[in-house]
Design a protein around this motif. Structure first.
Motif, short mmCIF file in Angstrom:
data_model
loop_
_atom_site.label_atom_id
_atom_site.label_comp_id
_atom_site.label_asym_id
_atom_site.label_seq_id
_atom_site.Cartn_x
_atom_site.Cartn_y
_atom_site.Cartn_z
N CYS A 140 0.84 -1.20 0.00
CA CYS A 140 0.00 0.00 0.00
C CYS A 140 0.88 1.26 0.00
O CYS A 140 1.30 1.73 1.06
CB CYS A 140 -0.90 0.01 1.24
SG CYS A 140 -1.88 -1.49 1.46
N PRO A 141 1.17 1.80 -1.17
CA PRO A 141 1.97 3.03 -1.22
C PRO A 141 1.15 4.24 -0.76
O PRO A 141 -0.08 4.22 -0.84
CB PRO A 141 2.33 3.15 -2.70
CG PRO A 141 1.29 2.37 -3.42
CD PRO A 141 0.80 1.30 -2.49
N TYR A 142 1.85 5.24 -0.25
CA TYR A 142 1.17 6.46 0.18
C TYR A 142 2.04 7.67 -0.11
O TYR A 142 3.24 7.54 -0.37
CB TYR A 142 0.78 6.41 1.65
CG TYR A 142 1.92 6.13 2.62
CD1 TYR A 142 2.74 7.15 3.09
CD2 TYR A 142 2.15 4.84 3.08
CE1 TYR A 142 3.77 6.89 3.99
CE2 TYR A 142 3.17 4.56 3.99
CZ TYR A 142 3.97 5.60 4.44
OH TYR A 142 5.00 5.34 5.32
N GLU A 143 1.43 8.84 -0.08
CA GLU A 143 2.16 10.07 -0.35
C GLU A 143 2.88 10.54 0.92
O GLU A 143 2.52 10.20 2.03
CB GLU A 143 1.19 11.14 -0.85
CG GLU A 143 0.61 10.78 -2.21
CD GLU A 143 -0.36 11.83 -2.71
OE1 GLU A 143 -0.27 13.00 -2.29
OE2 GLU A 143 -1.23 11.46 -3.53
N ARG A 144 3.89 11.37 0.70
CA ARG A 144 4.77 11.83 1.78
C ARG A 144 4.02 12.45 2.96
O ARG A 144 4.40 12.25 4.11
CB ARG A 144 5.77 12.83 1.19
CG ARG A 144 6.80 13.27 2.16
CD ARG A 144 7.77 14.21 1.50
NE ARG A 144 8.81 14.57 2.44
CZ ARG A 144 9.89 15.18 2.10
NH1 ARG A 144 10.11 15.51 0.85
NH2 ARG A 144 10.79 15.49 3.01
N GLN A 145 2.94 13.20 2.68
CA GLN A 145 2.24 13.88 3.77
C GLN A 145 1.57 12.90 4.74
O GLN A 145 1.16 13.30 5.82
CB GLN A 145 1.22 14.89 3.24
CG GLN A 145 0.03 14.29 2.52
CD GLN A 145 0.17 14.36 1.02
OE1 GLN A 145 1.27 14.29 0.48
NE2 GLN A 145 -0.94 14.52 0.33
N TYR A 146 1.47 11.62 4.37
CA TYR A 146 0.84 10.63 5.25
C TYR A 146 1.87 9.75 5.97
O TYR A 146 1.51 8.76 6.59
CB TYR A 146 -0.12 9.74 4.44
CG TYR A 146 -1.20 10.55 3.77
CD1 TYR A 146 -2.10 11.31 4.52
CD2 TYR A 146 -1.32 10.59 2.40
CE1 TYR A 146 -3.07 12.07 3.91
CE2 TYR A 146 -2.30 11.35 1.77
CZ TYR A 146 -3.17 12.09 2.54
OH TYR A 146 -4.14 12.84 1.94
N GLN A 147 3.15 10.15 5.93
CA GLN A 147 4.20 9.36 6.54
C GLN A 147 3.93 9.06 8.02
O GLN A 147 4.18 7.95 8.47
CB GLN A 147 5.55 10.08 6.42
CG GLN A 147 6.55 9.28 5.68
CD GLN A 147 7.84 10.05 5.45
OE1 GLN A 147 7.92 11.26 5.58
NE2 GLN A 147 8.86 9.33 5.09
N ASN A 148 3.44 10.02 8.76
CA ASN A 148 3.21 9.83 10.19
C ASN A 148 1.74 9.63 10.54
O ASN A 148 1.36 9.72 11.70
CB ASN A 148 3.79 11.02 10.98
CG ASN A 148 5.30 11.08 10.81
OD1 ASN A 148 5.99 10.09 10.93
ND2 ASN A 148 5.80 12.26 10.50
#
Length: 138
Positions: free
Chosen positions: A39-47
């Motif tokens: 499940c890849p995600y964008e940088r803003q969802y790292q935390n």
């Protein structure tokens, strides 16, 4: 073994999923084996909180989550978050035919319902079929 779903195989179901999800992936596996859903995600969802649920409804996915990044193990499900690669992986062990179906990955809290969701269609077979042809489309 893994391919992007071809809309001609499941036209009505995939049209519904394409409306809610950025990516739809089809996976074929067998009873007793394990499967990993990436499940890849964008940088803003790292935390942010990461989770996976069964079905194809983003609006109820978090409430029906099988596992979250706050609760990384739940029975046969395990979630591992690789923040450097910006993806989390959910591993399902000891697959059964009941595990077949739609899964949604999500990150909380998304600003727009549906944006950033990734859908997976998992088909678990009880036997090894002969002559299965799986194609990949980009």
């Amino acid at each position: 073994r893994q391919a992007t779903a071809d809309s001609s195989e499941y036209p009505d179901l995939l049209n519904l999923l394409y409306r809610c999800c950025d990516t739809v992936t089809k996976i074929l596996n067998y009873q007793g084996y394990s499967e990993s859903i990436s499940c890849p995600y964008e940088r803003q969802y790292q935390n942010s909180l990461k989770y996976i649920c069964r079905g194809n409804r983003p609006s109820t996915c978090l409430q029906q989550a099988l596992i979250t990044s706050d609760n990384k193990e739940n029975g046969r499900f395990r979630l591992d978050d690789d923040k450097m690669l910006k993806k989390f992986t959910v591993n399902i062990t000891s697959l059964s035919q009941e595990d077949s179906g739609y899964y949604l990955c999500g990150c909380c809290c998304l600003k727009q319902e549906g944006s950033g969701f990734k859908s997976t269609i998992l088909l678990v077979c009880s036997w090894f079929p002969l002559g299965i042809l799986v194609s990949s489309h980009s």
